[in-house]
Design a protein around this motif. Structure first.
Motif, short mmCIF file in Angstrom:
data_model
loop_
_atom_site.label_atom_id
_atom_site.label_comp_id
_atom_site.label_asym_id
_atom_site.label_seq_id
_atom_site.Cartn_x
_atom_site.Cartn_y
_atom_site.Cartn_z
N ILE A 198 -0.22 5.27 -13.85
CA ILE A 198 0.03 6.16 -12.71
C ILE A 198 -1.25 6.32 -11.89
O ILE A 198 -1.24 6.25 -10.65
N SER A 199 -2.37 6.53 -12.57
CA SER A 199 -3.64 6.67 -11.86
C SER A 199 -4.01 5.39 -11.13
O SER A 199 -4.49 5.41 -9.99
N LEU A 200 -3.77 4.24 -11.79
CA LEU A 200 -4.08 2.95 -11.15
C LEU A 200 -3.22 2.73 -9.91
O LEU A 200 -3.73 2.32 -8.85
N VAL A 201 -1.92 2.99 -10.01
CA VAL A 201 -1.03 2.80 -8.88
C VAL A 201 -1.45 3.70 -7.71
O VAL A 201 -1.50 3.26 -6.55
N THR A 202 -1.78 4.94 -8.00
CA THR A 202 -2.18 5.88 -6.96
C THR A 202 -3.47 5.45 -6.30
O THR A 202 -3.60 5.45 -5.07
N THR A 203 -4.46 5.07 -7.10
CA THR A 203 -5.76 4.68 -6.56
C THR A 203 -5.66 3.38 -5.78
O THR A 203 -6.25 3.25 -4.69
N LEU A 260 7.23 1.54 -9.32
CA LEU A 260 7.50 0.96 -8.00
C LEU A 260 7.81 2.06 -6.99
O LEU A 260 7.32 2.05 -5.86
N GLU A 261 8.61 3.02 -7.42
CA GLU A 261 8.91 4.16 -6.54
C GLU A 261 7.66 4.98 -6.29
O GLU A 261 7.43 5.47 -5.16
N LEU A 262 6.83 5.13 -7.32
CA LEU A 262 5.58 5.86 -7.17
C LEU A 262 4.66 5.18 -6.15
O LEU A 262 4.07 5.85 -5.30
N ALA A 263 4.56 3.86 -6.22
CA ALA A 263 3.70 3.13 -5.28
C ALA A 263 4.16 3.36 -3.84
O ALA A 263 3.33 3.61 -2.95
N ALA A 264 5.46 3.32 -3.62
CA ALA A 264 5.98 3.55 -2.27
C ALA A 264 5.70 4.97 -1.81
O ALA A 264 5.33 5.21 -0.65
N ARG A 265 5.85 5.93 -2.72
CA ARG A 265 5.58 7.33 -2.38
C ARG A 265 4.10 7.52 -2.04
O ARG A 265 3.75 8.20 -1.07
N CYS A 266 3.24 6.91 -2.86
CA CYS A 266 1.79 7.02 -2.61
C CYS A 266 1.42 6.45 -1.25
O CYS A 266 0.59 7.02 -0.52
N GLU A 267 2.03 5.32 -0.90
CA GLU A 267 1.71 4.70 0.39
C GLU A 267 2.17 5.57 1.54
O GLU A 267 1.48 5.68 2.56
N ARG A 268 3.33 6.22 1.40
CA ARG A 268 3.81 7.11 2.46
C ARG A 268 2.87 8.30 2.63
O ARG A 268 2.53 8.70 3.76
#
Length: 412
Positions: free
Chosen positions: A355-360, A121-129
């Motif tokens: 991780i790859s899925l969340v980032t993509t 969840l934190e990763l998704a927010a970071r990726c969006e920023r």
């Protein structure tokens, strides 16, 4: 061609403009001629066996005692030029990628714990920023190259951010990693700077561990050495960046060129999941996996593979095997049996897949939200693929869209 490779005398080259433009036709012809396993030539006519069959790929990937990841077994090193472009991918390193058996398990335990420690969840927010920041840099221009300015940058910036480096050092680390990954400039010097930096931070995290992935890797009970920490970290960047960047780029290309998805661009996030699944079947980022080396004589398909022979696993070809796709025109639907993340002990760890899925997913969703009228700026037939056999990705993806004024802009 060395006389000890008679089966490769008239083998098909897996390089050149024709192959990179249309690898599917090459795989189909190889399957028709040889069946599940074919003799091929990599760059500079280095011989290898290409596994085209779905079942055969599972077999090779699942039998590390027969097909090792240790490239030091290779019987064709004498045919490999010093500047061979694939050398960085086959050079043995003391990492999860090159080890088998108990040593593989030791590295795997540390790496799995490291990637599992990342909060998605934190990763998704970071990726969006980070995605928003990248888009901000070109949004007012009305045009962009979504590979160089977006898909290739986002995974690298996300990976660097996860290491929790001091802000003053993060930019230099990102620049050096980009140089090494892209083979640009003095790659050797850049890698040495990276190794030195990681050594310093590894020592600091061992003394005062935090909640970041580098601390987890450095303090794991597997007791990795400083060099093992760096080499595993570098491996994660090398594979994670290349595959995720390609997944983002290939998905964007599909949405902009394929009528099945282009008409649904306005669907934004609702269309993303279908696109991501389709790409993993039809245009997997890791189209061919290098490599395995036979430990003893073995019959593979119709081929006689000898000790030390290089075996390449064709994910793209296996995904299209009639055994699992008897009617490829029907599409994969929600079938998740693709091989885009590999198979066997060396498959991509499940947390890494997440991780790859969340980032993509974040990369595509944010872009569609911010630039809903984005369109391709060149004919689809003119898009150029990277001249690489192992990662399927574009050199550029030019687009146009309605410019967005920068924050604080006041029209005259």
């Amino acid at each position: 061609m060395a006389l000890r490779y008679p089966a490769h005398a008239d083998a098909v080259r897996l390089y050149g403009d024709g192959f990179h433009r249309d690898p599917r036709t090459t795989y189909q012809r190889l399957r028709e001629r040889y069946g599940a396993v074919a003799p091929v030539l990599l760059d500079d006519d280095v011989p290898a066996w290409l596994v085209l069959g779905y079942r055969e790929l599972h077999f090779v990937a699942g039998e590390p005692n027969l097909f090792s990841k240790d490239s030091r077994l290779w019987n064709a090193w004498n045919l490999v030029p010093a500047d061979w472009p694939l050398r960085p991918l086959v050079t043995w390193r003391d990492t999860l990628l090159s080890a088998d058996g108990a040593e593989h398990d030791r590295h795997s335990a540390a790496v799995d714990a490291t990637v599992s420690s990342i909060d998605l969840l934190e990763l998704a927010a970071r990726c969006e920023r980070i995605a928003d920041d990248l888009i901000d840099a070109f949004a007012s221009e009305g045009s962009a190259d979504l590979i160089g300015q977006y898909a290739a940058r986002l995974p690298l910036l996300v990976g660097t951010a996860l290491l929790a480096l001091p802000p003053a050092q993060a930019a230099d680390f990102t620049d050096d990693m980009a140089a090494v990954l892209g083979r640009v400039g003095d790659v050797g010097a850049a890698e040495e700077r990276l190794r030195s930096a990681v050594r310093r931070h590894t020592a600091a995290r061992r003394a005062n561990p935090g909640s970041d992935p580098l601390s987890t890797l450095a303090t794991h009970p597997a007791a990795l050495t400083d060099d093992e920490v760096f080499d595993n970290l570098f491996m994660l960047f090398l594979l994670g960046h290349a595959k995720t960047a390609a997944w983002i780029g290939n998905a964007l290309r599909l949405m902009l060129t394929d009528p099945r998805f282009a008409a649904r661009l306005a669907g934004g996030r609702r269309s993303v999941e279908h696109v991501l699944d389709d790409v993993l079947w039809e245009d997997p980022p890791n189209s061919n996996a290098l490599g395995r080396w036979a430990t003893r004589t073995v019959q593979l398909g119709a081929q006689h593979v000898r000790p030390g022979d290089l075996v390449v696993l064709s994910v793209a070809a296996a995904n299209a095997d009639p055994v699992v796709r008897p009617d490829r025109a029907a599409g994969p639907g929600r079938n998740q049996a693709h091989l885009a993340f590999g198979s066997g002990p060396h498959r991509c760890p499940y947390p890494s897949q997440d991780i790859s899925l969340v980032t993509t997913r974040a990369a595509l969703s944010v872009l569609l939200d911010r630039l809903p009228d984005i369109t391709l700026a060149a004919p689809a037939s003119e898009l150029v693929w990277q001249p690489a056999v192992f990662v399927r990705s574009l050199t550029a993806l030019p687009v146009v869209f309605t410019p967005i004024p920068p924050p604080g802009f006041l029209p005259v």
